[in-house]
Design an enzyme around this catalytic site. Structure first.
Site, PDB file in Angstrom:
ATOM      1  N   GLU A 157       0.803  -1.236   0.000  1.00 42.24           N
ATOM      2  CA  GLU A 157       0.000   0.000   0.000  1.00 42.24           C
ATOM      3  C   GLU A 157       0.834   1.284   0.000  1.00 42.24           C
ATOM      4  OE1 GLU A 157      -2.818  -0.409   3.219  1.00 42.24           O
ATOM      5  OE2 GLU A 157      -3.587  -2.293   2.431  1.00 42.24           O
ATOM      6  N   GLU A 180      -6.337 -10.496  -1.619  1.00 47.64           N
ATOM      7  CA  GLU A 180      -7.222 -10.240  -0.461  1.00 47.64           C
ATOM      8  C   GLU A 180      -8.674 -10.108  -0.906  1.00 47.64           C
ATOM      9  OE1 GLU A 180      -5.792  -6.998   2.010  1.00 47.64           O
ATOM     10  OE2 GLU A 180      -3.698  -7.543   1.694  1.00 47.64           O
TER      11      GLU A 180
HETATM   12  O1  9MR Z   1      -7.976  -7.961   8.458  1.00 52.96           O
HETATM   13  C1  9MR Z   1      -7.044  -7.107   9.086  1.00 52.96           C
HETATM   14  C2  9MR Z   1      -7.658  -6.523  10.314  1.00 52.96           C
HETATM   15  O2  9MR Z   1      -7.876  -7.514  11.298  1.00 52.96           O
HETATM   16  C3  9MR Z   1      -6.775  -5.414  10.882  1.00 52.96           C
HETATM   17  O3  9MR Z   1      -7.429  -4.782  11.966  1.00 52.96           O
HETATM   18  C4  9MR Z   1      -6.447  -4.418   9.792  1.00 52.96           C
HETATM   19  C5  9MR Z   1      -5.533  -3.346  10.328  1.00 52.96           C
HETATM   20  O4  9MR Z   1      -4.904  -2.615   9.349  1.00 52.96           O
HETATM   21  O5  9MR Z   1      -5.808  -5.092   8.718  1.00 52.96           O
HETATM   22  C6  9MR Z   1      -6.660  -6.021   8.113  1.00 52.96           C
HETATM   23  O6  9MR Z   1      -5.996  -6.571   6.994  1.00 52.96           O
HETATM   24  C7  9MR Z   1      -5.657  -5.643   5.954  1.00 52.96           C
HETATM   25  C8  9MR Z   1      -4.406  -6.143   5.277  1.00 52.96           C
HETATM   26  O7  9MR Z   1      -3.395  -6.346   6.215  1.00 52.96           O
HETATM   27  C9  9MR Z   1      -3.937  -5.148   4.219  1.00 52.96           C
HETATM   28  N1  9MR Z   1      -4.976  -4.852   3.270  1.00 52.96           N
HETATM   29  C10 9MR Z   1      -6.261  -4.470   3.839  1.00 52.96           C
HETATM   30  C11 9MR Z   1      -6.710  -5.546   4.847  1.00 52.96           C
HETATM   31  C12 9MR Z   1      -8.082  -5.222   5.358  1.00 52.96           C
HETATM   32  O8  9MR Z   1      -8.037  -4.011   6.072  1.00 52.96           O
END
Ligand code: 9MR
Length: 475
Positions: free
Chosen positions: A159, A273
């Protein structure tokens, strides 16, 4: 979970079964087995609840039966693995690696350099370039080193592009970019590769499924990948996260276009994802047509995935609607393949149908590309050139057989060849996807590589009627 056997033909003609979520496939037929037959990976995360032993028993059973690639939802991120400076915690990640090894599941590592989920102590070094470079390198050295050989693919940078639709790096809110500048990305790839040369290395981001129009995130990423490849930065894959909504009907085609653009550069595109959510307010009001529509979108993504030869992994961000970041953080709901009671939804069946409609013999896989199997022995075995003029060079290296040994030695930018039974006549270089990048006559056992950018290559030497191949690192 109970499956009812039925003929694929019946399912295909009825398309989707609708609400009630009774899958029409035999129990021994899984999306995992069908993906494996096609040389592809289908995966999902292990939710944080799994790591905390706070999840229903069905979760793991379905997970290991239906999926062959896994990602930790949060447990391999910076804040989880290095909560204090130079104090590393691998306990949860190790738990996942052990699970993956026990069940023959491929591991994606997520994520090394990301502006989010960095611990406070990193932010305390805000603006201190030299220190931040050391911090990032130390993190990569330690984490990648700890799981070397166990993580097949890393999201090296996550990102890093901004959300402003003006095609640029995320210049605000990123401790890495603000302190180091864009070189943090290049460095992260180089450092990761140096520690684990066999791992696939990805740039991963969201909103890449919005198309390749001017100034879009996707076109910006393609430009960066071009630059990285030109400069010998060891990127091998891009991850399109693909968190979409039910209304986003153009996104599968956009992902197809993006895959084609990356194929031109010899880079794999993985869906990393995926979830296809409904607006949260629709919970409880959704009917068969809604779930069929969701299934249709899932199927379109799977069709694209199977039809584009440079796509390798199809990863969904969650297994069951009972555990999903969509409800917790996104104002969306029910975006996954299994409902809250762990029943497969029409989306699951759609993926099955897509897999079955693409015979294994017709699905190509990027994972037959030349792999660095040579870390300890720099001779590439089982590979020798039989088709030097193949138009599709991407698989050329993988097809090769019957290698003989030779020795290469680089002095500055001059490559010396010794140990061949006949006099070497021509030298060619290929990138790690098998694309030709250099060819020259070999004078007196050497060639001049002064115009070749730094990076990892496969060198092919012709000598007499034989040809030989070997990995070459140009520094
Ligand atoms: O699913 C993840 C969630 O439990 C966390 O709180 C969050 C914090 O940033 O991250 C989520 O996973 C993310 C992933 O690491 C990167 N792309 C977006 C995903 C969904 O937010």
């Amino acid at each position: 979970m109970r499956f009812i056997s039925s003929l694929f033909g019946i399912l295909a003609s009825t398309s989707f079964i609708g609400a009630g979520f009774t899958s029409a496939f035999a129990a021994d037929e899984t999306i995992r087995s069908l993906a494996e037959e096609r040389g592809r990976f289908i995966g999902t995360i292990l939710n944080s609840e799994w790591f905390n032993d706070n999840i229903e028993p069905e979760f793991e059973e379905i997970h290991k039966t239906q999926f062959n690639v896994v990602v930790a939802e949060n447990e391999m991120k910076f804040d989880a693995t290095e909560p204090k400076e130079n104090v590393f915690n691998y306990t949860k990640g190790d738990k996942m690696i052990a699970y993956a090894q026990a069940n023959n599941i491929r591991v994606r590592g997520h994520a090394l350099a990301w502006h989010s989920q960095v611990p406070g102590w990193v932010n305390d070094y805000k603006g201190q370039k030299e220190k931040l470079l050391k911090v990032l390198k130390n993190h990569i050295d330690s984490v990648v080193g700890h799981w070397k050989g166990k993580v097949a693919e890393w999201d090296v940078v996550n990102e890093a592009v901004n959300d402003e639709y003006n095609a640029g790096w995320r210049s605000q809110g990123s401790v890495w970019y603000e302190g180091i500048g864009a070189e943090f990305l290049d460095s992260a790839f180089v450092w990761t590769h140096a520690i684990d040369p066999k791992a696939e290395l990805c740039y991963n981001d969201y909103s890449l499924e919005w198309g390749m129009r001017e100034k879009s995130k996707a076109s910006f990423v393609v430009e960066q990948v071009k630059r990285w490849k030109k400069n010998g930065i060891p990127i091998t894959c891009v991850g399109t996260q693909t968190h979409i909504e039910i209304a986003h009907e153009t996104t599968p085609q956009n992902v197809r276009d993006f895959a084609k653009a990356l194929a031109e550069l010899g880079v794999t595109l993985n869906i990393t994802e995926l979830d296809i959510g409904f607006p949260k307010g629709s919970a409880g009001k959704l009917g068969a047509a809604d779930y069929a529509k969701q299934g249709h979108l899932y199927r379109q993504f799977m069709d694209v995935f199977l039809e584009e030869p440079n796509m390798g992994e199809f990863v969904i961000w969650g297994l069951t609607d009972a555990h999903s970041w969509l409800d917790e953080q996104q104002g969306k709901t029910e975006g996954l393949l299994y409902d809250k009671q762990y029943k497969p939804k029409p989306a699951f069946d759609s993926i099955m149908v897509s897999l079955k409609s693409h015979p294994a013999a017709e699905v190509k896989t990027p994972y037959t590309f030349a792999k660095d199997t040579t870390a300890n022995d720099t001779t590439v075995r089982d590979t020798t050139v039989t088709d030097t003029t193949a138009k599709d060079t991407s698989n050329a290296i993988a097809k090769l057989r019957g290698l003989q040994k030779f020795t290469i030695h680089l002095a500055g930018r001059t490559l010396f060849i010794t140990g061949t039974s006949a006099k070497p006549s021509t030298v060619e270089l290929f990138d790690m996807q098998g694309r030709p990048v250099f060819s020259a006559k070999c004078e007196n056992g050497s060639v001049d590589l002064k115009n070749i950018t730094e990076g990892l290559y496969v060198a092919r030497v012709h000598a007499g009627s034989a040809s030989y191949m070997q990995r070459a690192v140009i520094k």
